[in-house]
Write a protein that holds these residues in place. Structure first.
Motif, PDB file in Angstrom:
ATOM      1  N   ARG A  83      -4.725   3.508  13.119  1.00  0.00           N
ATOM      2  CA  ARG A  83      -3.346   3.979  13.221  1.00  0.00           C
ATOM      3  C   ARG A  83      -3.398   5.493  13.412  1.00  0.00           C
ATOM      4  NH1 ARG A  83      -2.301   0.802   7.783  1.00  0.00           N
ATOM      5  NH2 ARG A  83      -4.524   0.423   8.077  1.00  0.00           N
ATOM      6  N   GLY A  97      -8.018  -1.458   9.292  1.00  0.00           N
ATOM      7  CA  GLY A  97      -7.584  -1.215   7.918  1.00  0.00           C
ATOM      8  C   GLY A  97      -8.802  -0.873   7.108  1.00  0.00           C
ATOM      9  N   GLY A  98      -8.663  -0.907   5.806  1.00  0.00           N
ATOM     10  CA  GLY A  98      -9.847  -0.719   4.986  1.00  0.00           C
ATOM     11  C   GLY A  98      -9.577   0.138   3.774  1.00  0.00           C
ATOM     12  N   TRP A  99     -10.454  -0.021   2.784  1.00  0.00           N
ATOM     13  CA  TRP A  99     -10.288   0.594   1.473  1.00  0.00           C
ATOM     14  C   TRP A  99     -11.587   1.224   1.001  1.00  0.00           C
ATOM     15  CZ3 TRP A  99      -5.513   0.758  -0.781  1.00  0.00           C
ATOM     16  CH2 TRP A  99      -4.521   0.036  -0.104  1.00  0.00           C
ATOM     17  N   THR A 113       0.813  -1.222   0.000  1.00  0.00           N
ATOM     18  CA  THR A 113       0.000   0.000   0.000  1.00  0.00           C
ATOM     19  C   THR A 113       0.842   1.266   0.000  1.00  0.00           C
ATOM     20  OG1 THR A 113      -1.551   1.267   1.378  1.00  0.00           O
ATOM     21  CG2 THR A 113      -0.346  -0.431   2.490  1.00  0.00           C
ATOM     22  N   ASP A 168      -6.452   3.472   0.744  1.00  0.00           N
ATOM     23  CA  ASP A 168      -6.260   2.899   2.072  1.00  0.00           C
ATOM     24  C   ASP A 168      -6.718   3.937   3.095  1.00  0.00           C
ATOM     25  OD1 ASP A 168      -5.286   1.684   4.405  1.00  0.00           O
ATOM     26  OD2 ASP A 168      -3.392   1.096   3.484  1.00  0.00           O
ATOM     27  N   VAL A 169      -7.301   3.461   4.192  1.00  0.00           N
ATOM     28  CA  VAL A 169      -7.815   4.372   5.224  1.00  0.00           C
ATOM     29  C   VAL A 169      -6.723   5.323   5.742  1.00  0.00           C
ATOM     30  CG1 VAL A 169      -7.475   2.659   7.090  1.00  0.00           C
ATOM     31  CG2 VAL A 169      -9.175   4.449   7.368  1.00  0.00           C
ATOM     32  N   VAL A 170      -5.475   4.860   5.790  1.00  0.00           N
ATOM     33  CA  VAL A 170      -4.419   5.722   6.346  1.00  0.00           C
ATOM     34  C   VAL A 170      -3.957   6.843   5.415  1.00  0.00           C
ATOM     35  CG1 VAL A 170      -3.395   4.293   8.137  1.00  0.00           C
ATOM     36  CG2 VAL A 170      -2.708   3.915   5.763  1.00  0.00           C
ATOM     37  N   ASP A 218     -11.593  -3.681   7.421  1.00  0.00           N
ATOM     38  CA  ASP A 218     -10.474  -4.580   7.683  1.00  0.00           C
ATOM     39  C   ASP A 218     -10.025  -4.476   9.126  1.00  0.00           C
ATOM     40  OD1 ASP A 218      -9.274  -6.446   6.110  1.00  0.00           O
ATOM     41  OD2 ASP A 218      -7.942  -5.080   5.053  1.00  0.00           O
ATOM     42  N   GLU A 232       1.121  -9.772   2.967  1.00  0.00           N
ATOM     43  CA  GLU A 232      -0.063 -10.578   3.269  1.00  0.00           C
ATOM     44  C   GLU A 232      -0.096 -11.876   2.459  1.00  0.00           C
ATOM     45  OE1 GLU A 232      -0.067  -7.322   2.907  1.00  0.00           O
ATOM     46  OE2 GLU A 232      -1.043  -6.516   4.691  1.00  0.00           O
ATOM     47  N   TYR A 241       7.441  -2.641   5.298  1.00  0.00           N
ATOM     48  CA  TYR A 241       6.381  -1.929   4.570  1.00  0.00           C
ATOM     49  C   TYR A 241       5.234  -1.699   5.550  1.00  0.00           C
ATOM     50  CZ  TYR A 241       3.127  -5.888   4.153  1.00  0.00           C
ATOM     51  OH  TYR A 241       2.232  -6.880   4.436  1.00  0.00           O
ATOM     52  N   GLU A 242       4.152  -1.103   5.063  1.00  0.00           N
ATOM     53  CA  GLU A 242       3.046  -0.729   5.946  1.00  0.00           C
ATOM     54  C   GLU A 242       2.463  -1.906   6.747  1.00  0.00           C
ATOM     55  OE1 GLU A 242       2.019   2.266   6.623  1.00  0.00           O
ATOM     56  OE2 GLU A 242       0.375   1.583   7.903  1.00  0.00           O
ATOM     57  N   GLY A 243       2.406  -3.076   6.118  1.00  0.00           N
ATOM     58  CA  GLY A 243       1.809  -4.226   6.790  1.00  0.00           C
ATOM     59  C   GLY A 243       2.537  -4.585   8.090  1.00  0.00           C
ATOM     60  N   TRP A 303      -5.377 -10.390   7.551  1.00  0.00           N
ATOM     61  CA  TRP A 303      -6.661  -9.697   7.476  1.00  0.00           C
ATOM     62  C   TRP A 303      -7.730 -10.719   7.109  1.00  0.00           C
ATOM     63  CZ3 TRP A 303      -5.903  -4.741   8.985  1.00  0.00           C
ATOM     64  CH2 TRP A 303      -4.613  -4.212   8.838  1.00  0.00           C
ATOM     65  N   CYS A 335       1.240  -2.500  10.847  1.00  0.00           N
ATOM     66  CA  CYS A 335      -0.065  -2.976  11.338  1.00  0.00           C
ATOM     67  C   CYS A 335       0.137  -4.128  12.325  1.00  0.00           C
ATOM     68  CB  CYS A 335      -0.937  -3.439  10.179  1.00  0.00           C
ATOM     69  SG  CYS A 335      -1.296  -2.133   8.991  1.00  0.00           S
TER      70      CYS A 335
HETATM   71  C1  GLC Z   1      -4.687  -4.050   4.449  1.00  0.00           C
HETATM   72  C2  GLC Z   1      -5.428  -2.946   5.173  1.00  0.00           C
HETATM   73  C3  GLC Z   1      -4.732  -1.622   4.997  1.00  0.00           C
HETATM   74  C4  GLC Z   1      -3.295  -1.747   5.416  1.00  0.00           C
HETATM   75  C5  GLC Z   1      -2.603  -2.839   4.632  1.00  0.00           C
HETATM   76  C6  GLC Z   1      -1.174  -3.057   5.093  1.00  0.00           C
HETATM   77  O1  GLC Z   1      -4.833  -3.881   3.071  1.00  0.00           O
HETATM   78  O2  GLC Z   1      -6.748  -2.862   4.765  1.00  0.00           O
HETATM   79  O3  GLC Z   1      -5.398  -0.629   5.739  1.00  0.00           O
HETATM   80  O4  GLC Z   1      -2.612  -0.517   5.305  1.00  0.00           O
HETATM   81  O5  GLC Z   1      -3.306  -4.049   4.750  1.00  0.00           O
HETATM   82  O6  GLC Z   1      -0.512  -3.999   4.331  1.00  0.00           O
END
Ligand code: GLC
Length: 392
Positions: free
Chosen positions: A345, A274-276, A40, A64-66, A114, A220, A162-164, A238, A167
């Protein structure tokens, strides 16, 4: 005319199906999905570069929500208040609506809700006469007992820089009573709770050996593949993975349990929100058509397709009571509770910088290049520097 957007790989082909149906109903409008990388944060950079140049390349942003606070604060998104009315907003989960709002305006129509979850092999746990874990020490105990590396590992998660990874780490930090920022705006990521949470994750790889070293390259999908091939007892992921690991041809079909992520001993676990969803570019020359597509793609019918094909958890409330969905997804009731309790976040226009500092240092600790203390002090110092600099 053509509407264009950038998104990640179309897992299960749901987006292609929705586009096909939209185009059939709307002659004259074509939709082009540009498939970007899975991470993301990389797609965020791609959108940012385009919007910074004032380009009209993308009509829609699959967001992405962030990203919302930054993109909205920069003026890159068109406010949707006239179209996405307060009444319509009540049809979606409140966390997803809140995450789509910035400065009192709504900038995104939610698609996917998410929250981080813990998957486990219920067959293996039952055969050994054990129960699903109640906290971190329990998870380590069960993983060690059942694993047999490299054929079967204990714990798969998202360990790449990375972002994941952020999380995954934040769930542990919250699950140990830690926080990124206090009420007063103070940075708290070098608190003992935050350091201990990182130590748990580092130990999973380096001390207990319940996670493979290769987890440092996992996003993921890599975690899901390992788990789906029957090579991991536990997986943090997720909810999208549920339909896929239980799909036709999956070696672990019917052998999987899902539960809220566990926390430290004596504490409750936490899920990262999370979320889109769809936003419309402020530079698009076709905002009305773009809204038409966003609306179409978030109807009950299309969200069902997204769920069935791609595992995408719908952000619409009604689908959590839909008999068709419930028949296939008995975990939806519990999922609803996890999603409504999931923690955002830090909501900040500079979130990407906060995340970069965490990505860098959490990853260095996992690789054994920094101790958990050094890592979290490093992350805290960087955050203090740029957040304080900004306040001056
Ligand atoms: C998922 C979540 C997203 C997050 C991402 C990180 O897609 O919905 O909000 O940033 O994973 O990999």
């Amino acid at each position: 005319m053509v509407l264009r957007y950038l998104s990640g790989p179309d897992i299960g082909g749901a987006s292609a199906e929705i586009i096909k149906r939209f185009e059939a109903e709307n002659p004259g409008i074509k939709v082009e999905m540009v498939e970007g990388p899975a991470a993301t944060n990389i797609r965020e950079n791609m959108y940012s570069t385009s919007f910074m140049g004032g380009e009209a390349t993308y009509d829609l942003a699959y967001m992405d929500v962030v990203w919302v606070p930054k993109f909205a604060a920069q003026g890159w998104l068109r406010p949707l208040d006239d179209w996405f009315t307060p009444k319509m907003q009540t049809e979606f989960l409140p966390g997803d609506v809140l995450g789509s709002t910035y400065g009192g305006k709504i900038y995104r129509i939610p698609v996917q809700s998410d929250g981080g979850m813990l998957y486990y092999r219920k067959d293996l746990i039952a055969q050994a006469g054990l129960k699903p874990p109640k906290d971190w020490p329990d998870l380590v105990r069960i993983a060690k007992k059942l694993q047999n590396p490299p054929a079967l590992w204990g714990y798969a998660f998202q360990g790449k820089q990375y972002e994941g990874l952020v999380c995954d780490y934040l769930e542990l930090m919250w699950g140990n009573g830690g926080r990124v920022v206090g009420e007063d705006g103070k940075i708290l990521v070098d608190s003992p709770e935050a350091i201990e949470a990182l130590r748990w994750l580092v130990d999973a790889v380096r001390k207990h050996g319940i996670s493979p070293e290769g987890v440092l390259t996992f996003q993921e999908e890599e975690a899901r593949h390992l788990f789906q091939e029957g090579k991991a007892v536990f997986m943090r992921n997720w909810p999208y993975a549920w339909n896929l690991v239980n799909g036709e041809g999956s070696p672990v079909k019917g052998k999987v349990g899902i539960m809220p992520m566990v926390g430290a001993e004596g504490r409750g676990g936490a899920a990262t929100l999370g979320g889109w969803g769809w936003s419309i570019s402020a530079y698009s020359k076709h905002p009305e058509e773009a809204w038409k597509f966003a609306q179409f793609a978030t109807t009950v019918e299309m969200l069902k397709i997204s769920y069935e094909k791609g595992g995408i958890i719908p952000a619409r409330r009604s689908l959590f009571k839909d008999p068709e969905v419930l028949a296939k997804s008995p975990h939806f009731k519990e999922l609803y509770d996890v999603l409504t309790d999931a923690r955002p976040r830090p909501v900040h226009p500079m979130y990407a910088r906060i995340s970069d500092a965490l990505q860098l240092h959490v990853s260095a600790a996992l690789a054994g290049q920094e101790t958990p203390e050094e890592a979290m002090k490093g992350a805290a110092d960087e955050m203090r520097a740029f957040i304080e600099r900004r306040r001056k």
